[in-house]
Design an enzyme around this catalytic site. Structure first.
Site, PDB file in Angstrom:
ATOM      1  N   THR A 135       0.819  -1.225   0.000  1.00 16.58           N
ATOM      2  CA  THR A 135       0.000   0.000   0.000  1.00 16.58           C
ATOM      3  C   THR A 135       0.850   1.271   0.000  1.00 16.58           C
ATOM      4  OG1 THR A 135      -0.181  -0.233   2.411  1.00 16.58           O
ATOM      5  CG2 THR A 135      -2.046  -1.002   1.097  1.00 16.58           C
ATOM      6  N   GLY A 406      -5.247  -9.005   4.953  1.00 17.08           N
ATOM      7  CA  GLY A 406      -4.872  -8.446   3.660  1.00 17.08           C
ATOM      8  C   GLY A 406      -3.422  -8.082   3.525  1.00 17.08           C
ATOM      9  N   VAL A 407      -2.651  -8.148   4.603  1.00 20.16           N
ATOM     10  CA  VAL A 407      -1.202  -7.910   4.667  1.00 20.16           C
ATOM     11  C   VAL A 407      -0.756  -6.684   3.863  1.00 20.16           C
ATOM     12  CG1 VAL A 407      -0.672 -10.323   5.186  1.00 20.16           C
ATOM     13  CG2 VAL A 407      -0.632  -9.578   2.825  1.00 20.16           C
ATOM     14  N   CYS A 408      -1.593  -5.659   3.779  1.00 21.32           N
ATOM     15  CA  CYS A 408      -1.243  -4.383   3.117  1.00 21.32           C
ATOM     16  C   CYS A 408      -0.838  -4.581   1.658  1.00 21.32           C
ATOM     17  CB  CYS A 408      -0.129  -3.666   3.877  1.00 21.32           C
ATOM     18  SG  CYS A 408      -0.604  -3.144   5.525  1.00 21.32           S
ATOM     19  N   ASN A 409      -1.437  -5.572   1.004  1.00 21.68           N
ATOM     20  CA  ASN A 409      -1.115  -5.826  -0.396  1.00 21.68           C
ATOM     21  C   ASN A 409      -2.417  -6.068  -1.158  1.00 21.68           C
ATOM     22  OD1 ASN A 409      -0.212  -7.050  -2.916  1.00 21.68           O
ATOM     23  ND2 ASN A 409       1.773  -7.277  -1.921  1.00 21.68           N
TER      24      ASN A 409
END
Length: 804
Positions: A135, A406-409
């Protein structure tokens, strides 16, 4: 030449043994109490070595470091140290001093923001970013004139358009452009082509365009070397975070190719050491520094002590691990073992246990294409998705640290899980947020389980994690016996109320209702239940035993004779009391309620102004907090949000208001189900669970042990108290978390009963025990301990034949 004893020269088996022994001394936080910590979240941050911290401590005490914006001896000492470390960073990545400069920033995200702001200050820029971006790179699009998200094929198409001059306005067709991508996906560890740097540069030259490249190297360099020795093939801007490599310090950098430094020429902001002279009285004038790039971009005072720690980190990493090349080989070997172990897991019906999200272009064991990350989702034996939240809860109580969600991806997740933009928006509209427990929606997961390895990971970590998955998600568990046939109705077979408990303060101890005492039941639950909460003084969030188990030692008592709520702390300390009446003088800003966060909801509360209350709670829990009360006059109401709905579907027209409860007004468990659970726990050498750990309002039991029916509550649609008493509708099963492992007398954590529940009571990917309920008939009526209860099953006729 390296001696045979150095890490760089060891074969894989000896190196793994070396790491296992070394980390016992250098990483005591990974040893810890039993069970040993298994840390599998190195892609987020890696632990710092004892030697690093000792070196930093010695450096801090051995020299005096002042503000570098001065000519004093301590300031000069800082300036010299900073420049020495700056050169060490360049050498660490093989970058030539004449070709590159290092700008220190807070982290990789700050580095990307700095580059974006430099381009924005000119004529703006068009932006193209890879779909696997974190992100931090995705967010750059918001300051660009136009943007475009591309996959591998999209990169090739864009390069062709760029070379042939076919870009249209709105696609970077005019002005400068920036192309960014991650060297390694932080979601699945796929390593993207480094060759794109040179190709973009050559293609832009042919097309007569000014295109810059931004490489997010934060994930890659945590376990693999980055070689910038070929300046022609190197990116214009490389961003990274040092804590991902060394664990400490919390510092980042932008490695800037000097030929691209002119994008910062029109940067307007200045502060601290980035300006030579300023006039502000009578005339607005300043002269910015014109020396090295870093002098113009490092606003304010540099984080001198963090840069000093970086010096120690570089020395320590070299001594303990030999090189990033050695780390890369070691972690690649571990990742392949983990990947192969997960993909080999099968159920008896030959269905796969794991769906691993590996990119088609990557291969585990080949370091050029794959890093030490495995992203996956679990499935049950029927092929249905297992909730990632349940995996994380189980991992937590077994001291296994991993990441889910969502692991910032966002691009990687959407691609791996086949989530279209409309589905993501629909999930958001339905209330899903990153970290929500309800993480399987419309038949698809909303995130992944991510396991990531680091320099100090070992084969033992991999083996223990595989054993964990095998034990809780693959092993065959004997099915529970079917409920006994319904007995002939009669008083001796009826259910009765074994105990009633109210929890005046959310997540604190309970107050047992004395036998024979009547207790009012309302639409929002038992009277006085979850009317108060303990809130963080800064964040405003209601605290929970999940994070603060010592809350179990806070014991409230409703003293109706004196009209006070009395609160004691079993761990020591004095008693505090607050009036049961809602006296406006007790609260801060009584005319303006404050919002507190409860289970993701924003709730209006009245916060007590007394410093005595705040001090008492802060001392007990060792966190700045105070007491707040639910604002009953609030126009914003919460309603029951039970995740698992029963087959008969509750009537949506019936309001089920909540005060400070998590999901429903009332929670019920049965003694027969608890007994069956404890039999299973004890058969495996575990300690039986006390009913208090489930924090139920009502415990129901059969009057005759011979008629026990474990799990009968799964089939209830309603329960009725006495002949003319109130009636509750059963809303669905209660989804459990690791909070049931907190002993309510000692506040100590254990693995049980959640471990056994996870093996025996997983329904639809969720771990259930007890049922949620809400009042549908008889508001204001009383219930009491010992009262008979009639339970009606879902399959019963309209005559309401009793299950018990």
């Amino acid at each position: 030449m390296a001696s045979p004893a150095t890490p760089n020269t060891m074969d894989p088996d000896h190196y793994n043994t070396y790491i296992s022994h070394m980390r016992q001394q250098q990483y005591p936080m990974l040893s810890g109490p039993s069970p040993e910590t298994i840390y599998l979240d190195h892609a987020a941050a890696t632990p710092a070595a004892r030697l690093l911290l000792d070196r930093f401590h010695s450096s801090m005490l051995g020299s005096l470091y002042g503000n570098p914006h001065s000519a004093s001896p301590s300031s000069m000492n800082s300036s010299q140290m900073v420049e020495r470390v700056r050169q060490r960073v360049l050498r660490f990545f093989g970058a030539e001093t004449g070709e590159f400069d290092v700008v220190f920033v807070a982290n990789a995200t700050a580095g990307g923001k700095l580059v974006a702001e430099g381009l924005r200050e000119g004529e703006g820029f068009g932006y193209v970013y890879h779909a696997d971006s974190h992100t931090s790179l995705v967010g750059v699009r918001e300051v660009a004139k136009d943007s475009r998200c591309v996959g591998d094929e999209g990169v090739e198409a864009w390069l062709r358009e760029l070379e042939e001059g076919e870009l249209e306005e709105g696609e970077g067709g005019e002005g400068r452009m920036l192309f960014s991508w991650p060297a390694q996906s932080n979601m699945n560890g796929r390593r993207l082509p480094m060759e794109w740097c040179g190709r973009v540069r050559e293609t832009a030259r042919k097309g007569g365009r000014e295109v810059f490249t931004l490489l997010d190297a934060a994930g890659l360099v945590s376990t693999s070397p980055l070689d910038l020795s070929d300046a022609d093939a190197a990116p214009d801007f490389t961003i990274l975070s040092f804590y991902k490599i060394f664990g400490f310090p919390d510092l980042g950098a932008v490695i800037v190719k000097k030929s691209a430094a002119h994008i910062f020429d029109r940067r307007k902001f200045f502060g601290g050491g980035t300006v030579d002279m300023v006039a502000c009285m009578g005339e607005q004038w300043h002269a910015k520094k014109s020396g090295e790039l870093h002098d113009r971009l490092e606003d304010g005072t540099l984080p001198v002590h963090s840069i000093l720690a970086l010096d120690a980190a570089l020395d320590t990493h070299d001594e303990l691990f030999g090189s990033l090349e050695r780390v890369s080989r070691h972690t690649a070997m571990l990742a392949k073992e983990l990947h192969d172990g997960l993909t080999a897991l099968k159920y008896a019906n030959e269905r796969a246990v794991c769906k691993v999200h590996k990119h088609a272009a990557s291969t585990y064991g080949k370091r050029k294409t794959q890093g030490p990350i495995v992203a996956f989702n679990l499935l049950d034996a029927h092929g249905d998705w297992v909730s990632n939240s349940e995996v994380e809860k189980l991992a937590t109580i077994h001291n296994i640290h991993l990441r889910t969600g969502g692991v910032c991806n966002p691009g990687g997740i959407a691609s791996a899980l086949d989530l279209a933009p409309w589905e993501i928006k629909e999930n958001f509209s339905a209330g899903h947020r990153c970290g929500s427990e309800d993480d399987v929606l419309n038949g698809k997961p909303t995130g992944v389980v991510r396991v990531s390895l680091g320099a100090m990971s070992t084969m033992g970590d991999v083996e223990r994690f595989l054993e964990f998955v095998q034990e809780f998600f693959v092993c065959k568990v004997p099915p529970e016996p079917a409920p006994m046939p319904c007995p002939v109705r009669g008083p001796q077979q009826r259910l009765y109320v074994e105990s009633l408990t109210v929890y005046p303060i959310k997540s604190c101890g309970g107050m047992r209702v004395p036998c024979g005492t009547s207790w009012e039941i309302r639409s929002e639950g038992l009277a006085w239940d979850r009317e108060w909460c303990v809130v963080h003084q800064g964040a405003g969030k209601a605290l929970s035993q999940k994070q603060y188990p010592r809350m179990a030692l806070l014991r409230p008592h409703l003293d109706f004779k004196s009209g006070m709520l009395r609160l004691t702390f079993a761990g020591g300390g004095n008693e505090i009391s607050v009036p049961l009446s809602r006296n406006p003088a007790l609260y801060t800003e009584p005319l303006k309620p404050r919002n507190a966060s409860v289970c993701g909801d924003s709730i209006e509360t009245l916060t007590y102004s007394s410093p005595t209350i705040a001090d008492f709670l802060t001392l007990a829990l060792d966190v700045p907090c105070t007491l707040a009360r639910f604002n009953s006059t609030s126009s914003t109401l919460r309603h029951s949000k039970v995740h698992l709905k029963p087959a008969h579907q509750p009537d949506p027209s019936i309001p089920r208001p909540l005060m400070l409860s998590n999901e429903s007004p009332i929670l019920i468990i049965t003694r027969s189900s608890l007994n069956r659970l404890n039999e299973t726990i004890k058969s495996h050498g575990g300690k039986a669970a006390h009913p208090s750990v489930f924090r139920a309002n009502i415990v129901l039991a059969e009057s005759s042990p011979g008629f026990e029916q474990p799990w009968a509550e799964d089939e209830w649609s309603s329960v009725k108290f006495g002949g003319e008493g109130p009636r509750l509708e059963v809303l669905g099963g209660c989804r459990r978390c690791q909070m049931v492992c907190v002993d309510q007398e000692s506040a100590e954590r254990d693995r049980e009963p959640f471990s056994t529940l996870a093996k025996t009571r997983r329904v639809g990917g969720r771990v259930l025990f007890g049922v949620h309920a809400a009042l549908v008939e008889g508001r204001g009526k009383d219930v009491r301990v010992g009262e008979w209860v009639e339970a009606v099953g879902k399959a019963d006729g309209e005559d309401g034949t009793s299950v018990q």
